[in-house]
Design an enzyme around this catalytic site. Structure first.
Site, short mmCIF file in Angstrom:
data_model
loop_
_atom_site.label_atom_id
_atom_site.label_comp_id
_atom_site.label_asym_id
_atom_site.label_seq_id
_atom_site.Cartn_x
_atom_site.Cartn_y
_atom_site.Cartn_z
N LYS A 1 13.26 -2.42 -8.15
CA LYS A 1 13.91 -1.57 -6.72
C LYS A 1 14.18 -2.47 -5.59
O LYS A 1 15.08 -2.15 -4.86
CB LYS A 1 12.55 -0.78 -6.54
CG LYS A 1 12.41 -0.23 -5.19
CD LYS A 1 13.07 0.87 -4.84
CE LYS A 1 12.72 1.60 -3.62
NZ LYS A 1 12.24 0.60 -2.70
N ASP A 2 13.42 -3.56 -5.41
CA ASP A 2 13.68 -4.62 -4.48
C ASP A 2 14.49 -5.73 -5.24
O ASP A 2 13.82 -6.83 -5.29
CB ASP A 2 12.41 -4.89 -3.84
CG ASP A 2 11.75 -3.71 -3.08
OD1 ASP A 2 12.24 -3.26 -2.05
OD2 ASP A 2 10.94 -3.06 -3.80
N GLY A 33 0.88 -1.31 0.08
CA GLY A 33 0.02 0.20 0.00
C GLY A 33 0.86 1.29 0.14
O GLY A 33 1.93 1.09 -0.45
N GLN A 56 14.72 -9.23 -3.24
CA GLN A 56 13.60 -9.54 -3.04
C GLN A 56 13.04 -10.32 -4.23
O GLN A 56 12.33 -11.61 -4.09
CB GLN A 56 12.62 -8.61 -2.61
CG GLN A 56 11.12 -8.96 -2.71
CD GLN A 56 10.22 -8.03 -2.14
OE1 GLN A 56 10.11 -7.94 -1.02
NE2 GLN A 56 9.47 -7.00 -3.10
N GLY A 91 5.21 3.79 -8.95
CA GLY A 91 6.05 2.53 -9.24
C GLY A 91 5.10 1.24 -9.29
O GLY A 91 5.27 0.50 -9.94
N HIS A 92 4.10 1.41 -8.10
CA HIS A 92 3.24 0.20 -7.94
C HIS A 92 2.38 0.50 -9.32
O HIS A 92 2.13 -0.72 -9.76
CB HIS A 92 2.41 0.47 -6.68
CG HIS A 92 3.06 0.48 -5.30
ND1 HIS A 92 3.25 1.63 -4.61
CD2 HIS A 92 3.80 -0.51 -4.96
CE1 HIS A 92 3.99 1.27 -3.51
NE2 HIS A 92 4.36 -0.01 -3.54
N LEU A 147 0.66 3.46 -2.25
CA LEU A 147 0.91 3.35 -3.58
C LEU A 147 1.26 4.64 -4.15
O LEU A 147 0.81 5.63 -3.92
CB LEU A 147 -0.36 2.89 -4.07
CG LEU A 147 -1.12 1.47 -3.83
CD1 LEU A 147 -2.08 0.97 -4.75
CD2 LEU A 147 -0.02 0.38 -3.73
P1 AMP Z 1 5.92 -2.61 -1.58
O1 AMP Z 1 4.66 -1.86 -1.49
O2 AMP Z 1 7.19 -1.51 -1.25
O3 AMP Z 1 6.21 -3.88 -0.76
O4 AMP Z 1 6.35 -2.72 -3.25
C1 AMP Z 1 5.49 -3.66 -3.85
C2 AMP Z 1 6.03 -4.00 -5.30
O5 AMP Z 1 6.22 -2.73 -5.85
C3 AMP Z 1 7.41 -4.67 -5.17
O6 AMP Z 1 7.31 -5.71 -6.22
C4 AMP Z 1 8.16 -3.33 -5.50
O7 AMP Z 1 9.50 -4.00 -5.90
C5 AMP Z 1 7.55 -2.61 -6.41
N1 AMP Z 1 8.18 -1.29 -6.26
C6 AMP Z 1 8.41 -0.46 -5.23
N2 AMP Z 1 8.74 0.85 -5.65
C7 AMP Z 1 8.92 0.81 -6.97
C8 AMP Z 1 9.43 1.52 -7.93
N3 AMP Z 1 9.95 2.93 -7.45
N4 AMP Z 1 9.63 1.17 -9.17
C9 AMP Z 1 8.91 -0.04 -9.61
N5 AMP Z 1 8.59 -0.77 -8.63
C10 AMP Z 1 8.52 -0.69 -7.37
#
Ligand code: AMP
Length: 260
Positions: free
Chosen positions: A128-129, A8, A132, A13-14, A10
């Site tokens: 980004k991760d 969340g 992961q 990127g999300h 969001l």
């Molecule tokens: P999170 O909500 O941070 O757990 O991220 C959820 C998904 O969104 C994960 O696969 C992250 O790698 C991806 N994500 C987070 N930030 C970015 C970004 N800046 N660009 C691309 N994907 C992202």
């Protein structure tokens, strides 16, 4: 079915992952679940931003068909669950694994459970991760071989800062120095043909040590094994990964330095 798991708060990127899933599949499921088992610091979990109304608006605008927002008890029922037994070995040990003990166990646990509940055919995750993605790739190869991973590039602010839900926790001074992370990564990538990895690492750590920023690690690794590389000739896939602290906010980022 495409699946975009998130925690969340969001941002673009999300949304880029959701858009890609919509374009590539018949049905897109996005989940929002702030997974308690992957947080190794109580304050990070407590302070993790939560903006459900805005998230729903962004997902609706993007055309996401299904939002899955389970309560903790649905993801982690107290009975009837098989414990997850997957050995991640060296993939989960360095970098984030070393600085966030237990983090990838929590990530693997929640991904295993979410994949069982959602049953997607494609999984969309962000570069980004990077570590992961490597850990989850290993998990799906072991326990969910029908799932195909799609890794998408990092979406950045205009000044290079990787978008992150945690960026909202930066104060004005911290936000001003945060782009140093991407500067250090691009500077490192520009030296791939002229420097040894160890020298690039040393210079990057110096660049990151600006007042207010504390580098945790800057590693140049093989993108498949995540082990540090001594020479660029030893691999055809080299990635620089870094983590820094700005006060109590932790930021991570990476750049592909060499790709076959
Ligand atoms: P999170 O909500 O941070 O757990 O991220 C959820 C998904 O969104 C994960 O696969 C992250 O790698 C991806 N994500 C987070 N930030 C970015 C970004 N800046 N660009 C691309 N994907 C992202």
């Amino acid at each position: 079915m495409g699946f975009v798991p998130t925690m969340g708060a969001l941002h673009e990127g999300h949304v880029a992952l959701v858009r890609k899933s919509i374009a590539a599949t018949d049905l897109t499921v996005c989940s929002i679940f702030v997974n308690p088992t992957q947080f190794n610091e109580a304050t990070d979990l407590e302070k993790y931003p939560r903006t459900p109304e805005k998230d729903i608006l962004l997902l609706t605008q993007a055309g996401c068909q299904v939002l899955f927002m389970p309560p903790v008890e649905e993801v982690y029922p107290t009975s009837g669950q098989q414990p997850l037994k997957v050995e991640f070995g060296n993939l989960a040990a360095p970098m984030e694994g070393a600085f966030r003990p237990g983090h990838f166990n929590g990530v693997a646990q929640v991904m295993h459970r979410l994949l069982d509940l959602v049953k997607p055919t494609k999984l969309f995750m962000g570069q980004k991760d990077f570590q992961q993605v490597a850990v989850v790739n290993h998990l799906i190869a072991t326990t969910h071989p029908q799932v195909q991973m799609v890794m998408l590039p990092t979406i950045r602010e205009a000044d290079g800062l990787a978008m992150s839900s945690r960026n909202t926790r930066l104060n004005a001074e911290q936000r001003a120095i945060a782009p140093t992370v991407f500067k250090a990564l691009t500077d490192a990538a520009s030296k791939v043909h002229s420097h040894f990895p160890a020298d690039i690492q040393k210079e990057a750590l110096e660049m990151l040590a600006v007042p207010g920023m504390e580098p945790e690690y800057f590693e140049i690794v093989d993108g498949k094994t995540l082990q540090p590389i001594a020479l660029f000739e030893d691999t055809d896939y080299a990635v620089a990964c870094t983590a820094v602290r700005l006060g109590n906010v932790r930021l991570i980022d990476n750049i592909v330095m060499k790709e076959a």
